[in-house]
Design a protein around this motif. Structure first.
Motif, PDB file in Angstrom:
ATOM      1  N   GLN A 107       0.824  -1.212   0.000  1.00  0.00           N
ATOM      2  CA  GLN A 107       0.000   0.000   0.000  1.00  0.00           C
ATOM      3  C   GLN A 107       0.856   1.260   0.000  1.00  0.00           C
ATOM      4  O   GLN A 107       0.582   2.219  -0.734  1.00  0.00           O
ATOM      5  CB  GLN A 107      -0.926  -0.011   1.216  1.00  0.00           C
ATOM      6  CG  GLN A 107      -1.965  -1.117   1.195  1.00  0.00           C
ATOM      7  CD  GLN A 107      -2.837  -1.104   2.436  1.00  0.00           C
ATOM      8  OE1 GLN A 107      -3.066  -0.064   3.053  1.00  0.00           O
ATOM      9  NE2 GLN A 107      -3.328  -2.268   2.827  1.00  0.00           N
ATOM     10  N   LEU A 108       1.888   1.274   0.816  1.00  0.00           N
ATOM     11  CA  LEU A 108       2.745   2.457   0.906  1.00  0.00           C
ATOM     12  C   LEU A 108       3.472   2.727  -0.401  1.00  0.00           C
ATOM     13  O   LEU A 108       3.717   3.881  -0.764  1.00  0.00           O
ATOM     14  CB  LEU A 108       3.756   2.272   2.038  1.00  0.00           C
ATOM     15  CG  LEU A 108       3.179   2.365   3.449  1.00  0.00           C
ATOM     16  CD1 LEU A 108       4.143   1.751   4.452  1.00  0.00           C
ATOM     17  CD2 LEU A 108       2.871   3.812   3.812  1.00  0.00           C
ATOM     18  N   SER A 109       3.820   1.670  -1.130  1.00  0.00           N
ATOM     19  CA  SER A 109       4.543   1.843  -2.396  1.00  0.00           C
ATOM     20  C   SER A 109       3.710   2.558  -3.446  1.00  0.00           C
ATOM     21  O   SER A 109       4.263   3.052  -4.445  1.00  0.00           O
ATOM     22  CB  SER A 109       4.995   0.478  -2.930  1.00  0.00           C
ATOM     23  OG  SER A 109       3.881  -0.291  -3.371  1.00  0.00           O
ATOM     24  N   GLN A 110       2.404   2.627  -3.236  1.00  0.00           N
ATOM     25  CA  GLN A 110       1.510   3.275  -4.200  1.00  0.00           C
ATOM     26  C   GLN A 110       1.228   4.740  -3.858  1.00  0.00           C
ATOM     27  O   GLN A 110       0.517   5.420  -4.598  1.00  0.00           O
ATOM     28  CB  GLN A 110       0.175   2.510  -4.263  1.00  0.00           C
ATOM     29  CG  GLN A 110       0.315   1.052  -4.677  1.00  0.00           C
ATOM     30  CD  GLN A 110       0.978   0.895  -6.023  1.00  0.00           C
ATOM     31  OE1 GLN A 110       0.558   1.513  -7.008  1.00  0.00           O
ATOM     32  NE2 GLN A 110       2.018   0.069  -6.084  1.00  0.00           N
ATOM     33  N   ILE A 111       1.759   5.232  -2.746  1.00  0.00           N
ATOM     34  CA  ILE A 111       1.479   6.603  -2.320  1.00  0.00           C
ATOM     35  C   ILE A 111       2.631   7.514  -2.740  1.00  0.00           C
ATOM     36  O   ILE A 111       3.784   7.298  -2.346  1.00  0.00           O
ATOM     37  CB  ILE A 111       1.285   6.687  -0.787  1.00  0.00           C
ATOM     38  CG1 ILE A 111       0.167   5.755  -0.342  1.00  0.00           C
ATOM     39  CG2 ILE A 111       0.958   8.118  -0.380  1.00  0.00           C
ATOM     40  CD1 ILE A 111      -0.027   5.703   1.164  1.00  0.00           C
TER      41      ILE A 111
END
Length: 254
Positions: free
Chosen positions: A130-134
């Motif tokens: 999830q964090l990699s998409q922010i």
């Protein structure tokens, strides 16, 4: 006719939904023998999805066993969301923060886009995805030995990764709080959480009210080690009074 793998998937989903079921109930529901159900449960237990007990199976935690991540993701959703949103007031652009593999801390992730730029470190695999998409979130993956039960990385390599950095704040949860201490069932998890606390300038404990007044096998740390405990508004008055009596700083998330 269901394959054993298909039946086991359905059994797992059902146990995660209901919490606990007897082997006889499952045999009736799936129209197979109790012996067949026990073979299915042995395999599901081996994979870490459920835990067998005499006469049945459960996904619920105990003082010795932690629930798997799939069950924890479904439990106390509204309370965890409220706690996570409350915790966000302690996040500012430009900070470096650390999140453990708790499903409560993970609820912060979808909201972090409003606080960028950030550097975020975690050992939780789904959190990494999830964090990699922010945008403007610099992700630091805390690697190690992958543990499917928690969907996270643990072990010596993970501890070394944590020890090599310093962060402005850590947001974590744990299984139980009682008296002046926090607790967890597993020594591997305790080791990682303690190391995270060592490298953080500010320490926030996020716990829903179902964890108050309970103990687990391993003592984590004294609640005095946390700058703040954040709990949902469903916390009973006697539990809050106990925190206040022990001078534990806490806030209620509504």
């Amino acid at each position: 006719m269901r394959s054993p793998e298909g039946r086991q998937k359905e059994i797992s989903d059902l146990v995660l939904e209901r919490g606990s079921l007897s082997a006889q109930e499952l045999a009736t529901l799936f129209d197979v023998s109790v012996m067949t159900i026990h073979r299915d449960l042995d395999e599901l237990e081996r994979q870490g999805f459920v835990r067998k007990y005499r006469g049945g199976v459960t996904a619920l935690p105990s003082g010795v066993f932690e629930s798997n991540v799939a069950y924890r993701q479904k439990a106390m959703r509204a309370e965890k969301e409220a706690i996570a949103k409350h915790a966000l007031q302690y996040v500012e652009p430009g900070m470096s923060i650390m999140l453990d593999d708790a499903t409560t801390a993970a609820k912060m992730i979808p909201h972090l886009a409003g606080f960028t730029p950030l550097r975020v470190a975690t050992n939780y695999l789904e959190g990494m995805r999830q964090l990699s998409q922010i945008r403007e979130v610099a992700l630091m993956a805390l690697g190690g030995d992958y543990e499917p039960l928690h969907d996270s990385f643990l072990g010596e390599t993970c501890l070394e990764c944590i020890e090599s950095i310093r962060v402005d704040a850590v947001f974590m949860s744990t299984s139980a709080l009682s008296g002046q201490y926090s607790f967890h069932q597993e020594d591997r998890i305790v080791a990682v959480k303690r190391k995270m606390l060592e490298v953080a300038a500010r320490r926030y404990l996020l716990v829903d009210h179902s964890k108050l007044g309970k103990v687990a096998l391993r003592r984590l740390v004294s609640l005095s080690e946390f700058d703040l405990v954040i709990v949902d508004s469903g916390a009973p008055e006697h539990a809050l009074a106990e925190l206040a009596r022990r001078d534990v700083a806490y806030e209620l998330a509504s």
